[in-house]
Design a protein around this motif. Structure first.
Motif, PDB file in Angstrom:
ATOM      1  N   ALA A   1       0.843  -1.191   0.000  1.00  0.00           N
ATOM      2  CA  ALA A   1       0.000   0.000   0.000  1.00  0.00           C
ATOM      3  C   ALA A   1       0.880   1.244   0.000  1.00  0.00           C
ATOM      4  O   ALA A   1       0.578   2.240  -0.645  1.00  0.00           O
ATOM      5  CB  ALA A   1      -0.934   0.003   1.202  1.00  0.00           C
ATOM      6  N   GLY A   2       2.000   1.159   0.714  1.00  0.00           N
ATOM      7  CA  GLY A   2       2.923   2.279   0.762  1.00  0.00           C
ATOM      8  C   GLY A   2       3.684   2.448  -0.537  1.00  0.00           C
ATOM      9  O   GLY A   2       3.881   3.549  -1.016  1.00  0.00           O
ATOM     10  N   LEU A   3       4.077   1.336  -1.113  1.00  0.00           N
ATOM     11  CA  LEU A   3       4.945   1.401  -2.290  1.00  0.00           C
ATOM     12  C   LEU A   3       4.174   1.566  -3.594  1.00  0.00           C
ATOM     13  O   LEU A   3       4.700   2.066  -4.573  1.00  0.00           O
ATOM     14  CB  LEU A   3       5.798   0.127  -2.380  1.00  0.00           C
ATOM     15  CG  LEU A   3       6.757  -0.088  -1.209  1.00  0.00           C
ATOM     16  CD1 LEU A   3       7.412  -1.467  -1.316  1.00  0.00           C
ATOM     17  CD2 LEU A   3       7.813   0.998  -1.186  1.00  0.00           C
TER      18      LEU A   3
ATOM     19  N   LEU B   1      -0.391  10.906   0.936  1.00  0.00           N
ATOM     20  CA  LEU B   1      -1.502  10.472   1.788  1.00  0.00           C
ATOM     21  C   LEU B   1      -1.863  11.636   2.710  1.00  0.00           C
ATOM     22  O   LEU B   1      -1.005  12.162   3.421  1.00  0.00           O
ATOM     23  CB  LEU B   1      -1.074   9.249   2.603  1.00  0.00           C
ATOM     24  CG  LEU B   1      -2.095   8.646   3.572  1.00  0.00           C
ATOM     25  CD1 LEU B   1      -3.326   8.139   2.839  1.00  0.00           C
ATOM     26  CD2 LEU B   1      -1.444   7.507   4.360  1.00  0.00           C
ATOM     27  N   ALA B   2      -3.148  12.046   2.671  1.00  0.00           N
ATOM     28  CA  ALA B   2      -3.577  13.185   3.486  1.00  0.00           C
ATOM     29  C   ALA B   2      -3.557  12.831   4.969  1.00  0.00           C
ATOM     30  O   ALA B   2      -3.823  11.692   5.342  1.00  0.00           O
ATOM     31  CB  ALA B   2      -4.971  13.624   3.071  1.00  0.00           C
ATOM     32  N   ALA B   3      -3.251  13.818   5.791  1.00  0.00           N
ATOM     33  CA  ALA B   3      -3.259  13.615   7.238  1.00  0.00           C
ATOM     34  C   ALA B   3      -4.681  13.296   7.692  1.00  0.00           C
ATOM     35  O   ALA B   3      -5.645  13.711   7.047  1.00  0.00           O
ATOM     36  CB  ALA B   3      -2.746  14.863   7.943  1.00  0.00           C
TER      37      ALA B   3
ATOM     38  N   ASP C   1       2.393  14.892  11.124  1.00  0.00           N
ATOM     39  CA  ASP C   1       3.191  15.169   9.928  1.00  0.00           C
ATOM     40  C   ASP C   1       4.664  15.216  10.315  1.00  0.00           C
ATOM     41  O   ASP C   1       5.015  15.746  11.360  1.00  0.00           O
ATOM     42  CB  ASP C   1       2.797  16.530   9.333  1.00  0.00           C
ATOM     43  CG  ASP C   1       1.513  16.439   8.511  1.00  0.00           C
ATOM     44  OD1 ASP C   1       1.161  15.323   8.085  1.00  0.00           O
ATOM     45  OD2 ASP C   1       0.881  17.488   8.307  1.00  0.00           O
ATOM     46  N   ALA C   2       5.506  14.684   9.429  1.00  0.00           N
ATOM     47  CA  ALA C   2       6.937  14.673   9.731  1.00  0.00           C
ATOM     48  C   ALA C   2       7.671  15.836   9.062  1.00  0.00           C
ATOM     49  O   ALA C   2       8.843  16.071   9.341  1.00  0.00           O
ATOM     50  CB  ALA C   2       7.556  13.353   9.292  1.00  0.00           C
TER      51      ALA C   2
ATOM     52  N   GLY D   1       2.837  14.518   3.065  1.00  0.00           N
ATOM     53  CA  GLY D   1       1.940  13.512   2.522  1.00  0.00           C
ATOM     54  C   GLY D   1       2.684  12.361   1.847  1.00  0.00           C
ATOM     55  O   GLY D   1       2.302  11.201   1.975  1.00  0.00           O
ATOM     56  N   HIS D   2       3.754  12.714   1.116  1.00  0.00           N
ATOM     57  CA  HIS D   2       4.554  11.667   0.467  1.00  0.00           C
ATOM     58  C   HIS D   2       5.240  10.783   1.507  1.00  0.00           C
ATOM     59  O   HIS D   2       5.265   9.569   1.381  1.00  0.00           O
ATOM     60  CB  HIS D   2       5.607  12.292  -0.463  1.00  0.00           C
ATOM     61  CG  HIS D   2       5.040  12.770  -1.761  1.00  0.00           C
ATOM     62  ND1 HIS D   2       4.494  11.901  -2.682  1.00  0.00           N
ATOM     63  CD2 HIS D   2       4.902  14.010  -2.278  1.00  0.00           C
ATOM     64  CE1 HIS D   2       4.049  12.596  -3.730  1.00  0.00           C
ATOM     65  NE2 HIS D   2       4.277  13.886  -3.506  1.00  0.00           N
ATOM     66  N   PHE D   3       5.767  11.427   2.545  1.00  0.00           N
ATOM     67  CA  PHE D   3       6.433  10.657   3.593  1.00  0.00           C
ATOM     68  C   PHE D   3       5.423   9.784   4.345  1.00  0.00           C
ATOM     69  O   PHE D   3       5.692   8.629   4.668  1.00  0.00           O
ATOM     70  CB  PHE D   3       7.165  11.594   4.561  1.00  0.00           C
ATOM     71  CG  PHE D   3       7.934  10.851   5.623  1.00  0.00           C
ATOM     72  CD1 PHE D   3       9.017  10.051   5.280  1.00  0.00           C
ATOM     73  CD2 PHE D   3       7.572  10.940   6.956  1.00  0.00           C
ATOM     74  CE1 PHE D   3       9.726   9.353   6.242  1.00  0.00           C
ATOM     75  CE2 PHE D   3       8.270  10.237   7.936  1.00  0.00           C
ATOM     76  CZ  PHE D   3       9.357   9.458   7.578  1.00  0.00           C
ATOM     77  N   ARG D   4       4.239  10.356   4.571  1.00  0.00           N
ATOM     78  CA  ARG D   4       3.174   9.628   5.267  1.00  0.00           C
ATOM     79  C   ARG D   4       2.762   8.379   4.484  1.00  0.00           C
ATOM     80  O   ARG D   4       2.512   7.321   5.052  1.00  0.00           O
ATOM     81  CB  ARG D   4       1.978  10.573   5.451  1.00  0.00           C
ATOM     82  CG  ARG D   4       0.812  10.002   6.234  1.00  0.00           C
ATOM     83  CD  ARG D   4      -0.309  11.017   6.337  1.00  0.00           C
ATOM     84  NE  ARG D   4      -0.038  12.089   7.281  1.00  0.00           N
ATOM     85  CZ  ARG D   4      -0.145  11.977   8.603  1.00  0.00           C
ATOM     86  NH1 ARG D   4      -0.539  10.837   9.138  1.00  0.00           N
ATOM     87  NH2 ARG D   4       0.116  12.989   9.399  1.00  0.00           N
ATOM     88  N   ARG D   5       2.711   8.500   3.163  1.00  0.00           N
ATOM     89  CA  ARG D   5       2.351   7.362   2.314  1.00  0.00           C
ATOM     90  C   ARG D   5       3.278   6.174   2.587  1.00  0.00           C
ATOM     91  O   ARG D   5       2.862   5.023   2.604  1.00  0.00           O
ATOM     92  CB  ARG D   5       2.408   7.793   0.835  1.00  0.00           C
ATOM     93  CG  ARG D   5       2.309   6.706  -0.186  1.00  0.00           C
ATOM     94  CD  ARG D   5       0.922   6.078  -0.290  1.00  0.00           C
ATOM     95  NE  ARG D   5      -0.096   7.018  -0.730  1.00  0.00           N
ATOM     96  CZ  ARG D   5      -1.412   6.772  -0.618  1.00  0.00           C
ATOM     97  NH1 ARG D   5      -1.834   5.638  -0.077  1.00  0.00           N
ATOM     98  NH2 ARG D   5      -2.280   7.668  -1.027  1.00  0.00           N
TER      99      ARG D   5
END
Lengths: 210, 103
Positions: A63-65, A71-73, A85-86, A94-98
């Motif tokens: 799902a991540g890859l 991915l919205a917060a 959020d990082a 959002g990209h990092f969260r994904r």
């Protein structure tokens, strides 16, 4: 009446009443449900895909890859606090969260499930190796309650403290404030005891910077 | 730039040199910042800095107080990958943390 954590030969021990242990356990269960709902919300696996639990982790990775979309917060305040959020930039975050959120969620779920299991025992006896796990779970409960109590500033913290002490009228806010204060006390006692036993080790960075 | 003065590099030039090598390797340096919040306990934050980063008791307390009084503290530096790992660890502990390009 509960007594706080203290060190024993086998780890750490606190004496909690049954209703206190049940309360903590049900709070853990609430946060677990919140995190699981987020899991469903973000799960991009098409319906009808394998439900085999052995593949759950693999699917989470995919799902991540699988997607480049950020991915919205979460919209829920508690989830935003537990899964923050990082990065300051929304799109980068959002990209990092994904890529990272599902493993963070998984780690928190594992902590909370272990905490529930530990809360089954009386007295509450926590071995050295799971003490950090239990401590993190207590912290997540405090973050959850703090978020529900709109605790955002030092002044808010004071307000919550007053609310917990003063009120005998049990509206839900003062009840939450009371539980928050109780868990704060419990967590403080656990980490005070754990700090005593943490071996002092200087890293190169420490000696270099000093 | 060539120099008739030969091989004696000043300290300033040496620092520049290391920044260049980081640029050339294509890895911009990142840092992880922990932000103050009114929920996380001082005892807990110090413990996290000691157990995760391996800081001494004194260094962990110093960093924790920096977060508390100044609102933020840089807790780690390094390549992007390391910063991502550290920021996720801080989130696992429930601390408010972000990563950013190092100044």
């Amino acid at each position: 009446m509960a007594t706080a954590f203290r060190a024993t030969t086998k780890g750490y021990r606190a004496d909690l009443d049954q209703h206190e242990r049940r309360l903590l356990s049900s709070l853990c269960a609430d946060v677990i449900t919140l995190l699981q709902n987020r899991e469903k919300e973000t799960d991009s696996t098409p319906d009808g895909a394998s439900e085999d639990p052995d593949f759950a982790h693999f699917r989470a990775e995919m799902a991540g890859l699988g997607s480049d979309e950020p991915l919205a917060a979460p919209t829920d305040e508690v989830l935003r606090r537990l899964l923050p959020d990082a990065l300051a930039d929304e799109e980068e975050a959002g990209h990092f969260r994904r890529l990272s959120e599902s493993s963070l969620r998984g780690a928190k779920l594992a902590d909370l499930r272990t905490a529930r299991m530990l809360l089954e025992s009386s007295p509450l006896s926590i071995q050295e190796d799971v003490a950090p796990v239990f401590g993190r779970a207590l912290n997540d409960l405090r973050l959850t309650l703090a978020s529900r109590l709109n605790l955002e500033t030092e002044e808010d913290a004071e307000r919550v403290h007053e609310l917990a002490l003063a009120s005998r009228s049990k509206d839900s806010e003062s009840f939450m404030a009371e539980i928050y204060t109780f868990i704060t006390w419990l967590q403080e006692s656990l980490f005070s005891a754990m700090t005593e036993f943490l071996p002092e080790e200087e890293t190169d960075e420490d000696t270099g910077a000093a | 730039m060539s120099s008739a003065q030969g091989s004696t590099l000043s300290r300033e030039e040496t620092d520049l040199d290391s920044e260049f090598s980081q640029l050339l390797s294509g890895q911009r340096p990142y840092q992880v910042v922990v932000w103050n919040d009114p929920v996380n306990l001082m005892t807990y934050v110090s413990w996290v800095f000691r157990s995760y980063f391996g800081h001494s008791k004194a260094r962990a307390k110093e960093l924790m107080l920096q977060v508390h009084h100044q609102g933020r503290a840089v807790v780690s530096h390094g390549p992007r990958e390391k910063a991502e790992q550290d920021v996720t660890a801080m989130h696992q502990f429930g601390l408010q943390a972000t990563l950013e390009e190092a100044e």
